[in-house]
Design a protein around this motif. Structure first.
Motif, mmCIF file in Angstrom:
data_model
loop_
_atom_site.group_PDB
_atom_site.id
_atom_site.type_symbol
_atom_site.label_atom_id
_atom_site.label_comp_id
_atom_site.label_asym_id
_atom_site.label_seq_id
_atom_site.Cartn_x
_atom_site.Cartn_y
_atom_site.Cartn_z
ATOM 1 N N ARG A 186 11.082 2.936 -21.527
ATOM 2 C CA ARG A 186 10.477 4.137 -22.116
ATOM 3 C C ARG A 186 9.059 4.351 -21.589
ATOM 4 O O ARG A 186 8.650 5.494 -21.326
ATOM 5 N N GLN A 187 8.321 3.264 -21.425
ATOM 6 C CA GLN A 187 6.960 3.398 -20.887
ATOM 7 C C GLN A 187 6.979 3.911 -19.454
ATOM 8 O O GLN A 187 6.144 4.743 -19.074
ATOM 9 N N LEU A 188 7.924 3.442 -18.657
ATOM 10 C CA LEU A 188 8.034 3.911 -17.271
ATOM 11 C C LEU A 188 8.398 5.392 -17.223
ATOM 12 O O LEU A 188 7.880 6.146 -16.385
ATOM 13 N N GLU A 189 9.287 5.806 -18.125
ATOM 14 C CA GLU A 189 9.678 7.209 -18.152
ATOM 15 C C GLU A 189 8.509 8.114 -18.536
ATOM 16 O O GLU A 189 8.406 9.253 -18.059
ATOM 17 N N SER A 190 7.626 7.599 -19.387
ATOM 18 C CA SER A 190 6.536 8.438 -19.897
ATOM 19 C C SER A 190 5.283 8.396 -19.035
ATOM 20 O O SER A 190 4.341 9.164 -19.279
ATOM 21 N N ILE A 191 5.242 7.529 -18.029
ATOM 22 C CA ILE A 191 4.046 7.405 -17.208
ATOM 23 C C ILE A 191 3.763 8.728 -16.477
ATOM 24 O O ILE A 191 4.676 9.421 -16.012
ATOM 25 N N GLN A 192 2.495 9.093 -16.411
ATOM 26 C CA GLN A 192 2.101 10.271 -15.650
ATOM 27 C C GLN A 192 2.219 9.982 -14.150
ATOM 28 O O GLN A 192 1.885 8.886 -13.694
ATOM 29 N N ASP A 193 2.695 10.935 -13.402
ATOM 30 C CA ASP A 193 2.787 10.756 -11.958
ATOM 31 C C ASP A 193 1.401 10.456 -11.395
ATOM 32 O O ASP A 193 0.441 11.188 -11.654
ATOM 33 N N GLY A 194 1.309 9.365 -10.660
ATOM 34 C CA GLY A 194 0.024 8.904 -10.138
ATOM 35 C C GLY A 194 -0.479 7.672 -10.849
ATOM 36 O O GLY A 194 -1.421 7.019 -10.380
ATOM 37 N N GLY A 195 0.145 7.327 -11.996
ATOM 38 C CA GLY A 195 -0.240 6.120 -12.715
ATOM 39 C C GLY A 195 0.239 4.861 -12.018
ATOM 40 O O GLY A 195 1.204 4.888 -11.236
ATOM 41 N N THR A 196 -0.419 3.748 -12.302
ATOM 42 C CA THR A 196 -0.101 2.467 -11.664
ATOM 43 C C THR A 196 0.640 1.547 -12.632
ATOM 44 O O THR A 196 0.211 1.375 -13.784
ATOM 45 N N PHE A 197 1.715 0.981 -12.156
ATOM 46 C CA PHE A 197 2.447 -0.061 -12.877
ATOM 47 C C PHE A 197 1.899 -1.403 -12.425
ATOM 48 O O PHE A 197 1.929 -1.734 -11.233
ATOM 49 N N VAL A 198 1.355 -2.184 -13.358
ATOM 50 C CA VAL A 198 0.777 -3.486 -13.049
ATOM 51 C C VAL A 198 1.687 -4.570 -13.602
ATOM 52 O O VAL A 198 2.028 -4.568 -14.792
ATOM 53 N N LEU A 199 2.089 -5.491 -12.735
ATOM 54 C CA LEU A 199 2.990 -6.586 -13.087
ATOM 55 C C LEU A 199 2.268 -7.911 -12.874
ATOM 56 O O LEU A 199 1.849 -8.229 -11.756
ATOM 57 N N SER A 200 2.118 -8.681 -13.950
ATOM 58 C CA SER A 200 1.483 -10.000 -13.886
ATOM 59 C C SER A 200 2.566 -11.065 -13.808
ATOM 60 O O SER A 200 3.441 -11.130 -14.681
ATOM 61 N N VAL A 201 2.497 -11.916 -12.780
ATOM 62 C CA VAL A 201 3.521 -12.942 -12.526
ATOM 63 C C VAL A 201 2.928 -14.321 -12.793
ATOM 64 O O VAL A 201 1.838 -14.636 -12.320
ATOM 65 N N PRO A 202 3.653 -15.187 -13.551
ATOM 66 C CA PRO A 202 3.099 -16.499 -13.902
ATOM 67 C C PRO A 202 3.267 -17.514 -12.783
ATOM 68 O O PRO A 202 3.990 -17.287 -11.807
ATOM 69 N N PRO A 203 2.634 -18.672 -12.928
ATOM 70 C CA PRO A 203 2.897 -19.771 -11.991
ATOM 71 C C PRO A 203 4.285 -20.349 -12.244
ATOM 72 O O PRO A 203 4.883 -20.160 -13.307
ATOM 73 N N ASP A 204 4.801 -21.088 -11.262
ATOM 74 C CA ASP A 204 6.068 -21.804 -11.445
ATOM 75 C C ASP A 204 5.868 -22.927 -12.462
ATOM 76 O O ASP A 204 4.755 -23.433 -12.630
ATOM 77 N N PRO A 205 6.964 -23.345 -13.161
ATOM 78 C CA PRO A 205 8.309 -22.792 -13.105
ATOM 79 C C PRO A 205 8.508 -21.711 -14.163
ATOM 80 O O PRO A 205 7.875 -21.740 -15.215
#
Length: 447
Positions: A186-205
């Motif tokens: 739902r958040q992706l659908e509502s994002i304004q065109d031009g907005g940035t999706f930020v994805l935080s990735v953890p350390p292994d494992p």
């Protein structure tokens, strides 16, 4: 047809119940389907031991099924709080609008109706390894001869400053498929065109090592079709990741500069989250503002593994390599994401194959025989786009009670494969999902 759920208040002993006592425990509404499937126990003949399985995902459901296939006389009780299980595999396609939640949803009718597994929709709250009991959220206490745990993962809340369970309702992790998946969609659908999706990735494992990079790819695909000025920023607590070369080549080919990846040495590790403001701070003090913020937190074995006394200081579960019996508690077996089983990755395919080995070991232990030597295969498909697939495969065996990679086995997709090969690998990914879902739960719903 959905069968009504048995009530298990009266089966707290693994010795054979009387027929009247057993039927009373099941309840009249569920009596007929269970009688048809579980005739060994329901007719009062002594079962060949009771196995309680906790967790109805790729590991637990597979183990329950294969124990009953190997010896139908074993009384198998599967504990799973959800009536339908949503898989993490293919959930990134849901985020991209290419699949529905219903298509990654699986039930337990086949396990009950065909194999005679008794499925209880409750939460396992505690384990007493000395008394050999499992206490459920309903208050029911089940005794077991063998216990198999497939608890998946839990999150290390506050391992990143400011990111706790409440924060995940604003900045979802979506690392368990279900409501969090739909929230992020739902958040992706509502994002304004031009907005940035930020994805935080953890350390292994963590669960599914290539998963964050597939997610970034498929969200970039969604943006290219529906939000053409939006971009994806990956902030990573590592400098290397699974299938890195294949993903980065795909990103350049398919998305140009739409995806930016920042590794650990370039200040990619997120140390603080402000979910309300959708901001993260990295190690060197840089603040990143997101239109949509997706934080995948550090992880550990699911809660019940700790309650059972099978986790070590790492938060994960050490197991004997040939059987997946806990190294810390006798007659408790653990499979799937919760285990320390490197070099095997934490994946649905791995959980499924580990479960079959553990199921064989449990059946052998109940009848006093020796289990066969274990050998595993893992194949991991990832999608850089719905029609662009990449693959890594591995073969594993046991040596000196450790799991090792078989030399000169497995490998990656060719870096030079043409578009037709990538389309074929994407089709293989869909076929793999159909096959493993059917093997685990029965015929899956169409996409």
């Amino acid at each position: 047809m959905q069968h009504n759920q048995p009530v298990l208040d009266n089966i707290s002993t693994p010795t054979a119940p009387s027929r009247r006592r057993f039927l009373h425990g099941l309840g009249a509404a569920s009596m007929l389907p269970v009688l048809a499937a579980c005739s060994t126990t329901s007719l009062g003949r002594a079962p060949a031991g009771r196995v309680v399985v906790v967790g109805g995902g790729f590991g637990g459901a597979t183990a329950a099924k294969y124990i009953k296939r190997a010896n139908p006389a074993v009384d198998v009780v599967l504990i799973e709080p959800n009536k339908r299980f949503h898989t993490c595999p293919m959930s990134n396609l849901v985020l991209a609008g290419e699949r529905t939640m219903d298509s990654i949803s699986h039930g337990y009718d086949e396990l009950q109706g065909t194999y005679g597994v008794r499925v209880v929709h409750a939460r396992a709250d505690d384990v007493n390894p000395t008394a050999r009991t499992v206490r459920l959220s309903t208050g029911t206490v089940l005794e077991y001869d063998r216990l198999l745990l497939s608890p998946g993962i839990d999150f290390r809340w506050n391992a990143i400053e400011g990111y706790d369970e409440r924060a995940s309702e604003l900045a979802p992790h979506a690392w368990r498929a279900g409501p969090q998946t739909m929230l992020l969609r739902r958040q992706l659908e509502s994002i304004q065109d031009g907005g940035t999706f930020v994805l935080s990735v953890p350390p292994d494992p963590f669960r599914c090592p290539p998963g964050p990079y597939e997610r970034a790819s498929l969200i970039a695909h969604y943006f290219s079709r529906h939000k053409p000025r939006s971009k994806v920023l990956i902030l990573d607590a590592k400098d290397n990741f699974s299938k890195q070369g294949l993903f980065q080549a795909a990103w350049k080919k398919l998305y140009g500069d739409r995806i930016e990846w920042v590794g650990l040495s370039k200040d990619g590790r997120v140390v603080r989250v402000d979910a309300a403001r959708r901001e993260v701070q990295t190690e060197f003090g840089t603040i990143h503002k997101a239109a949509v913020l997706n934080v995948v937190p550090p992880q550990k074995a699911g809660f019940i593994a700790e309650r059972a006394g099978v986790t070590d200081a790492s938060g994960w579960v050490p197991v004997h390599a040939n059987t997946f019996e806990s190294r810390l508690q006798k007659d408790i077996y653990v499979v799937g994401d919760a285990t320390i089983a490197a070099p095997m990755p934490k994946s649905g395919f791995t959980a499924n194959t580990q479960a079959k080995v553990a199921a064989a070991a449990i059946v052998a232990s109940l009848d006093g025989s020796t289990p066969a030597q274990a050998l595993w295969v893992n194949t991991c498909y990832s999608l850089a786009a719905p029609d662009y697939g990449v693959t890594v495969a591995g073969v594993f065996r046991v040596e000196n009670d450790k799991i090792i990679s078989v030399p000169n086995s497995g490998g990656l997709s060719s870096a030079n494969a043409d578009d037709s090969i990538r389309r074929t690998e994407a089709a293989y990914a869909q076929g793999w999902y159909q096959a493993i879902s059917q093997d685990t739960w029965g015929t899956p719903r169409p996409a």
